[in-house]
Enzyme design. Structure first.
Site: not given
Length: 601
Positions: A2, A28, A75, A101-102, A474, A478, A481, A497, A596
């Site tokens: 948001c 964002r 969002w 927001n929240g 990471e 990526k 995402e 394993h 974001k």
């Protein structure tokens, strides 16, 4: 998650200011947008989908402007993306419009109470209870300011809120556990969830603290605390400029920010080593009192924390990395000499802030390792250590991860009581060379060609050992995402394993094997296991190990120290993910379902 923008003082120009601010907040992550302007009444326009949908509607429908207005990128948390669920929301009489927001945790009970009083709701959101509460107090005879304050007192949860009232030339705002900053201009005042929304209007900002209220007018602003006491707060200068938040000649912010890593690391390292190649950090000098370190973080920052924890352990400092969301619920024991480090790019990550607050309550010393001066983490922690990356717009973190790794390397060297001066000088020398090595990597990489050949894989595995393991995680993140394809990162020794059962001739495996020590040789042996199952093998290497004899594809990195090789490997992984996503036609800068800055727990 948001975004909020508000302004007071742009009569006849409020809507363009709001739309420009919303454009700066797109990075964002969002699924709907909206704005409200106040004149003799309140005019609200909101739409599901991209900002372009709102712009088109505004251009065709809106007939009024006003001195004050608020805008929002949503969002979804409560209620699916739709016009009705988009912000702003109003009360029954259209006297107040609110963006938020929240999460309002007690919204259902408030909603039930308001319905029993005759209020009718038009959305499924938690936010809509706020304007209805304000309306309830207006009906009871409260002034707009008093009604706003009384409504906020009823809320439980996290929030940044901005509101406009009919026939009033001001914006009212407040926050609790969610970022909100004021912008101070010559002829107008602003409020935003993010400094990037303000850069084109002002470089002077004031960070609101939890429980504070701000009242913005064309003539200035007033800040009061939750008890109504007026507050005097210092202004901070934004050091970013407009060019840093534009794509320039690049097709996407992500590739621009990948290419900015050389410059970002030079800034990260600036003035942080002395002439005799020893570490001198700008904060956190009292490292001798640290006996153990807990690093708390989420997502990409968690992978940096894993790297930092190992760097510290190798230098005799007891260190562990924790997922912030888990640490906040069940904090690890805090003893004398415990330092809790919150690794957070934005400084506003809700889970990381919750973990830091839990640590503070237990008596731990806290340090924010962040990118944003004046962020919540920086202000709430005992100290702050900045990674100095500059603004990062793409949802997928790139240059900030590299700067986190380098800053954590500096921190580990600075905090070590066992590191010899010779070893410190060796690493500082390697750090000085790193930005130039990254630039040379850009000149020679074949990541784009390899990505096009492997883009039809059924899944992607990334493996590494030691300090290369966090980078394997990471690299997989990526790929997930921005390509929306299945990808996993593993410690190389763990393949046998269980995960090896998933390896096929359609599962490319990326192996980082830089240097030629015992750890690398064991990684090569793990690559043999992959090769025996017919998987396409991509080696990321400096050419000194035997991995190339197994590899179907090779990505080279310059030779550097064992500790810094992961930074170079990660650049190749970023380029692989970017080019794979581009080949697949994905929305690279704004991947689906992601935000974001994650400001809810």
């Amino acid at each position: 998650m948001c975004g909020i923008i508000g302004c007071a003082g742009h009569e006849g120009d409020t809507v363009p200011v709001l739309l420009n601010g919303l454009a700066r907040l797109e990075y964002r992550g969002y699924d709907s947008t909206g704005l409200a302007v106040s004149n003799s009444d309140i005019h609200v326009v909101k739409r599901e989908g991209e900002l372009d949908e709102l712009v088109e509607t505004v251009e065709s429908e809106i007939e009024v402007d006003g001195v004050a207005g608020v805008g929002h990128t949503r969002w979804s948390t409560h209620g699916k993306p739709s016009d009705a669920n988009a912000h702003p929301h109003t009360d029954c009489e259209n006297r107040v419009a609110v963006v938020h927001n929240g999460i309002i945790e007690n919204y259902q009970s408030l909603r039930d109470d308001l319905r029993s009083l005759g209020h009718e709701f038009e959305s499924n959101t938690d936010t809509e209870v706020i304007p209805h509460l304000v309306g309830h107090y207006l009906d009871a005879g409260s002034s707009p300011k008093a009604a706003f304050h009384r409504a906020v007192e009823k809320l439980e949860g996290s929030y940044a809120i901005a509101a406009v009232f009919e026939s009033r030339k001001e914006v009212m705002a407040t926050r609790q556990d969610s970022s909100l900053v004021l912008g101070v201009g010559d002829e107008a005042t602003y409020v935003a969830s993010d400094m990037t929304a303000l850069i084109e209007r002002t470089d002077s900002v004031i960070h609101l603290d939890d429980g504070e209220f701000a009242f913005l007018s064309p003539d200035g602003y007033t800040i009061i605390d939750e008890d109504g006491e007026r507050q005097s707060k210092a202004q901070t200068t934004i050091e970013w400029d407009v060019e840093e938040i534009t794509k320039g000649h690049h097709d996407h912010y992500m590739i621009k920010e990948i290419y900015e890593q050389s410059a970002a690391l030079r800034e990260c390292l600036r003035n942080r080593s002395t002439t005799d190649r020893l570490i001198s950090l700008d904060t956190f000098d009292d490292y001798h009192s640290v006996d153990r370190v807990h690093l708390v973080a989420c997502g990409t920052s968690y992978h940096a924390a894993l790297f930092g924890a190992q760097m510290l352990r190798e230098r005799g400092v007891s260190a562990q990395a924790f997922l912030a969301s888990e640490y906040a619920m069940t904090p690890a024991p805090v003893q004398d000499g415990t330092l809790v480090v919150g690794v957070t790019q934005s400084g506003e990550t809700a889970d990381t802030l919750a973990a830091l607050r839990a640590a503070d309550e237990r008596g731990a010393r806290t340090l924010a390792l962040t990118n944003v001066v004046g962020s919540s983490a920086a202000r709430e922690c005992d100290e702050a250590l900045y990674i100095r990356s500059g603004p990062e717009i793409s949802v997928a973190a790139t240059k900030t991860f590299a700067s986190q790794l380098v800053t954590l390397t500096l921190f580990a060297l600075h905090s070590s009581s066992t590191e010899s001066n010779h070893e410190t000088r060796r690493l500082v020398s390697a750090l000085d060379e790193l930005p130039g090595q990254i630039q040379r990597l850009f000149d020679t990489t074949t990541a784009g060609e390899i990505a096009s050949r492997l883009a039809d894989g059924s899944g992607y595995f990334f493996i590494g050992r030691g300090l290369q393991y966090p980078v394997a995680l990471e690299g997989a993140l990526k790929m997930k995402e921005i390509t929306y394809e299945h990808a996993e990162g593993f410690a190389a020794g763990e393949l046998k394993h269980g995960p090896l059962a998933l390896v096929t001739d359609e599962t490319p495996v990326f192996v980082s094997a830089v240097g030629d020590n015992e750890t690398v040789r064991k990684t090569v042996a793990n690559a043999e296991e992959v090769k025996a199952r017919g998987a396409p093998l991509v080696a990321i290497t400096d050419g000194t190990s035997s991995i190339e004899r197994l590899a179907d594809e090779v990505l080279r990195v310059p030779s550097t120290s064992r500790e810094l090789a992961p930074v170079l490997v990660n650049v190749q992984y970023q380029l692989l993910a970017y080019h794979t996503a581009r080949h697949l036609g994905r929305k690279i800068d704004k991947p689906r379902n992601l935000a974001k800055s994650v400001t809810v727990e």
